[in-house]
Design a protein around this motif. Structure first.
Motif, mmCIF file in Angstrom:
data_model
loop_
_atom_site.group_PDB
_atom_site.id
_atom_site.type_symbol
_atom_site.label_atom_id
_atom_site.label_comp_id
_atom_site.label_asym_id
_atom_site.label_seq_id
_atom_site.Cartn_x
_atom_site.Cartn_y
_atom_site.Cartn_z
ATOM 1 N N GLY A 116 0.838 -1.296 -0.107
ATOM 2 C CA GLY A 116 0.047 -0.072 0.098
ATOM 3 C C GLY A 116 0.812 1.237 0.022
ATOM 4 O O GLY A 116 0.416 2.224 -0.611
ATOM 5 N N TYR A 117 1.944 1.119 0.583
ATOM 6 C CA TYR A 117 2.861 2.233 0.734
ATOM 7 C C TYR A 117 2.909 2.779 -0.858
ATOM 8 O O TYR A 117 3.051 4.221 -1.030
ATOM 9 N N ARG A 118 3.501 1.834 -1.609
ATOM 10 C CA ARG A 118 3.748 2.393 -3.050
ATOM 11 C C ARG A 118 2.513 2.894 -3.683
ATOM 12 O O ARG A 118 2.544 4.067 -4.402
ATOM 13 N N TYR A 119 1.305 2.408 -3.567
ATOM 14 C CA TYR A 119 0.236 3.108 -4.205
ATOM 15 C C TYR A 119 -0.195 4.368 -3.532
ATOM 16 O O TYR A 119 -0.547 5.167 -4.323
ATOM 17 N N VAL A 120 -0.099 4.427 -2.166
ATOM 18 C CA VAL A 120 -0.364 5.979 -1.624
ATOM 19 C C VAL A 120 0.342 6.896 -2.059
ATOM 20 O O VAL A 120 0.076 8.027 -2.573
ATOM 21 N N ASP A 121 1.627 6.617 -2.293
ATOM 22 C CA ASP A 121 2.636 7.488 -2.806
ATOM 23 C C ASP A 121 2.428 7.693 -4.211
ATOM 24 O O ASP A 121 2.529 9.062 -4.352
ATOM 25 N N TRP A 122 2.220 7.037 -5.165
ATOM 26 C CA TRP A 122 2.067 7.252 -6.357
ATOM 27 C C TRP A 122 0.779 7.863 -6.609
ATOM 28 O O TRP A 122 0.368 8.808 -7.445
ATOM 29 N N PHE A 123 -0.340 7.665 -5.440
ATOM 30 C CA PHE A 123 -1.637 8.377 -5.798
ATOM 31 C C PHE A 123 -1.373 9.990 -5.421
ATOM 32 O O PHE A 123 -1.945 10.667 -6.155
ATOM 33 N N LEU A 124 -0.470 10.240 -4.725
ATOM 34 C CA LEU A 124 -0.082 11.753 -4.465
ATOM 35 C C LEU A 124 1.086 12.043 -5.701
ATOM 36 O O LEU A 124 0.947 13.092 -6.082
ATOM 37 N N THR A 125 2.050 11.431 -5.916
ATOM 38 C CA THR A 125 3.103 11.732 -6.493
ATOM 39 C C THR A 125 2.860 11.898 -8.105
ATOM 40 O O THR A 125 3.233 12.744 -8.946
ATOM 41 N N VAL A 126 2.124 10.987 -8.868
ATOM 42 C CA VAL A 126 2.059 10.835 -10.233
ATOM 43 C C VAL A 126 1.067 12.029 -10.693
ATOM 44 O O VAL A 126 1.520 12.534 -11.606
ATOM 45 N N PRO A 127 -0.106 12.448 -10.063
ATOM 46 C CA PRO A 127 -0.695 13.800 -10.400
ATOM 47 C C PRO A 127 0.119 15.004 -10.400
ATOM 48 O O PRO A 127 0.209 15.613 -11.175
ATOM 49 N N LEU A 128 1.085 15.145 -9.325
ATOM 50 C CA LEU A 128 2.051 16.003 -9.308
ATOM 51 C C LEU A 128 3.147 16.131 -10.106
ATOM 52 O O LEU A 128 3.665 17.288 -10.614
ATOM 53 N N LEU A 129 3.755 14.875 -10.693
ATOM 54 C CA LEU A 129 4.536 14.769 -11.923
ATOM 55 C C LEU A 129 3.993 15.578 -13.073
ATOM 56 O O LEU A 129 4.693 16.293 -13.654
ATOM 57 N N LEU A 130 2.755 15.241 -13.405
ATOM 58 C CA LEU A 130 2.084 15.870 -14.544
ATOM 59 C C LEU A 130 1.822 17.336 -14.281
ATOM 60 O O LEU A 130 2.121 18.288 -14.874
ATOM 61 N N VAL A 131 1.524 17.911 -12.823
ATOM 62 C CA VAL A 131 1.642 19.298 -12.612
ATOM 63 C C VAL A 131 2.898 19.860 -12.680
ATOM 64 O O VAL A 131 2.891 20.908 -13.536
ATOM 65 N N GLU A 132 4.076 19.408 -12.316
ATOM 66 C CA GLU A 132 4.959 19.937 -12.656
ATOM 67 C C GLU A 132 5.577 19.986 -14.094
ATOM 68 O O GLU A 132 6.317 21.052 -14.530
ATOM 69 N N THR A 133 5.201 19.094 -14.791
ATOM 70 C CA THR A 133 5.507 19.056 -16.446
ATOM 71 C C THR A 133 4.580 20.164 -16.962
ATOM 72 O O THR A 133 5.111 20.959 -17.756
ATOM 73 N N VAL A 134 3.444 20.530 -16.563
ATOM 74 C CA VAL A 134 2.610 21.511 -17.214
ATOM 75 C C VAL A 134 3.157 22.739 -16.534
ATOM 76 O O VAL A 134 3.472 23.704 -17.284
ATOM 77 N N ALA A 135 3.609 22.917 -15.507
ATOM 78 C CA ALA A 135 3.895 24.198 -14.800
ATOM 79 C C ALA A 135 5.425 24.620 -15.586
ATOM 80 O O ALA A 135 5.231 25.922 -15.573
ATOM 81 N N VAL A 136 6.092 23.990 -15.588
ATOM 82 C CA VAL A 136 7.327 24.503 -16.077
ATOM 83 C C VAL A 136 7.242 24.897 -17.712
ATOM 84 O O VAL A 136 8.153 25.852 -17.976
ATOM 85 N N LEU A 137 6.340 24.692 -18.471
ATOM 86 C CA LEU A 137 6.110 25.171 -19.692
ATOM 87 C C LEU A 137 5.519 26.725 -19.613
ATOM 88 O O LEU A 137 5.801 27.431 -20.514
ATOM 89 N N ALA A 138 4.999 27.360 -18.388
ATOM 90 C CA ALA A 138 4.729 28.525 -18.235
ATOM 91 C C ALA A 138 3.568 28.932 -19.363
ATOM 92 O O ALA A 138 3.865 29.905 -20.052
ATOM 93 N N LEU A 139 2.716 27.995 -19.710
ATOM 94 C CA LEU A 139 1.547 28.320 -20.575
ATOM 95 C C LEU A 139 0.709 29.333 -20.086
ATOM 96 O O LEU A 139 0.718 29.799 -19.055
ATOM 97 N N ALA A 140 -0.225 29.908 -21.100
ATOM 98 C CA ALA A 140 -1.159 30.677 -20.655
ATOM 99 C C ALA A 140 -1.927 29.996 -19.689
ATOM 100 O O ALA A 140 -2.248 28.713 -19.656
#
Lengths: 260, 260
Positions: free
Chosen positions: B86-110
């Motif tokens: 469960g630790y892995r899944y709880v971790d991924w549940f929080l971190t995988v959406p955030l990895l996509l947030v950082e990907t979009v954030a670094v582009l500094a889109l409109a």
């Protein structure tokens, strides 16, 4: 191999992982908010710092609850220690008034207006939590099975808080921009939706006699999800409002932080 | 002297050292990113801070997994405690959406474009992880051995994420410089390559009945290496993109940070 001395493996695993999710969510929202406070104008930093303080207090209590749960129900605990519901109430007694402080703080109202709202909201929030505890812990202060009475007493300050947030605070919203108004309305709905979980859990456990695993698992899961939404997500929405208002207040800030 | 009560010394040592490598990688990428955030322009700091938050959340879970592994398999644990996937899944549940947030954030889109991408990516990522867990933990929710079904369900949001990243995000890349486009493409390939490890490990364990040491060692090693690449290396590439874009945006920054 049994995971728990007194619970089913499934129920034990759910609460175990939920409490660990609570720790992770609270701890790293705290770290993020404290570092991210510099990404808003100084006048909104107090709101972001209070949001980080709320999740920090909750992180401490989730660490306690996690250890307490393992001791009470884990294979090595052998049920000697009773699970302490008090951690949740001590946590809420500190964090729920602070959640209202961050909500008012992010609006950057005139200081008189701010004080006027806080002298109503903070004592009401403290009273709401203090009156809920004797019922949820089944202390039977007045008579055997007086939990519904405590639930009722606790509802009075809750309704008063809703009145202040929706009617009195509503008036001061007119001076905010459309984008901020929309976010504040989201914030109030989030508050209403997540705070609604607590009375439901309270009522579900109100008439419990002895330990019932299903309602225990539901209560702990419900409280944890509601806490994460009401503190982490709430704090991040506060941060977003602070960002929007910072960009509205200062063209220089908007240019430094956004490209468009 | 036996290192473990239920595993071979070789298998035990591999996982033990891999989990410790996980802690070290996550913890010090976090420290580096939080301090290094000031070496990019303000508008890219959010992306760097989210990257640091991801590795911080993972560091917490690697600490938990390390202790849990020692308790479950170490010479003093004697197999009383079961290893909690469960630790892995709880971790991924929080971190995988955030990895996509950082990907979009670094582009500094409109901002509108950013919101439009995130409302698709974040829920899809959360759904992908939540649907994988019942399979990997072999909860047998629907029927005995329903892991392949959960794997299949989890693949749907995964494919949707790839579609959004490669098709929808692809369109917005045209406005970026050649250097940034190249880095973003590297980032997506890194994501594809590392995320690919998870389904392979999932499928390898899907039909396991009882404890099989070889597949357990392979799974834990695979998950750990994939995590380090998908979070630490990924976060450092995000940081590099933020540096390139900062230098492109501001001549002053470029002159202060680079000599040529």
């Amino acid at each position: 191999m049994n995971l728990s001395s007194t619970m089913s493996d499934g129920g034990y695993t759910i609460i175990y992982n939920m409490l660990s999710l609570g720790i992770a969510s609270m701890l790293f929202t705290t770290v993020f908010l404290f570092v991210a406070r510099e990404r808003v104008l100084p006048r909104y930093r107090m709101a972001v710092m209070v949001s980080g303080t709320v999740t920090a207090i909750a992180a401490y209590h989730y660490f306690r609850m996690f250890d307490d749960f393992k001791e009470a129900f884990g294979p090595e605990g052998m049920g000697v220690v009773a699970y302490n519901v008090g951690y949740r109430y001590v946590d809420w007694f500190l964090t729920v008034p602070l959640l209202l402080v961050e909500t008012v703080a992010v609006l950057a109202l005139a200081r008189a207006m701010q004080t006027q709202l806080l002298v109503k909201l903070v004592p009401a929030a403290a009273a709401m939590i203090a009156l809920g505890y004797p019922g949820d812990a089944q202390l039977n202060v007045f008579y055997q099975g007086d939990a519904p009475l405590w639930g009722l007493l606790s509802t009075i300050p809750f309704l008063y808080i809703l009145y202040v947030l929706f009617v009195e605070l509503g008036k001061s919203l007119e001076r905010q921009s459309a984008a901020v108004q929309r976010k504040i309305k989201e914030l109030r709905l989030l508050l209403l939706a997540t705070w609604g979980v607590y009375p439901i859990a309270f009522i579900a456990n109100m008439n419990a006699t002895g330990f019932d695993e299903t309602s225990f698992v539901l209560r702990e899961t419900g409280y944890t999800i509601a806490d994460i939404l009401a503190k982490c997500l709430f704090g991040l929405v506060i941060f977003t409002i602070a960002r929007i208002k910072s960009a509205e207040d200062s063209e220089e800030f908007a240019k430094a932080e956004y490209k468009d």
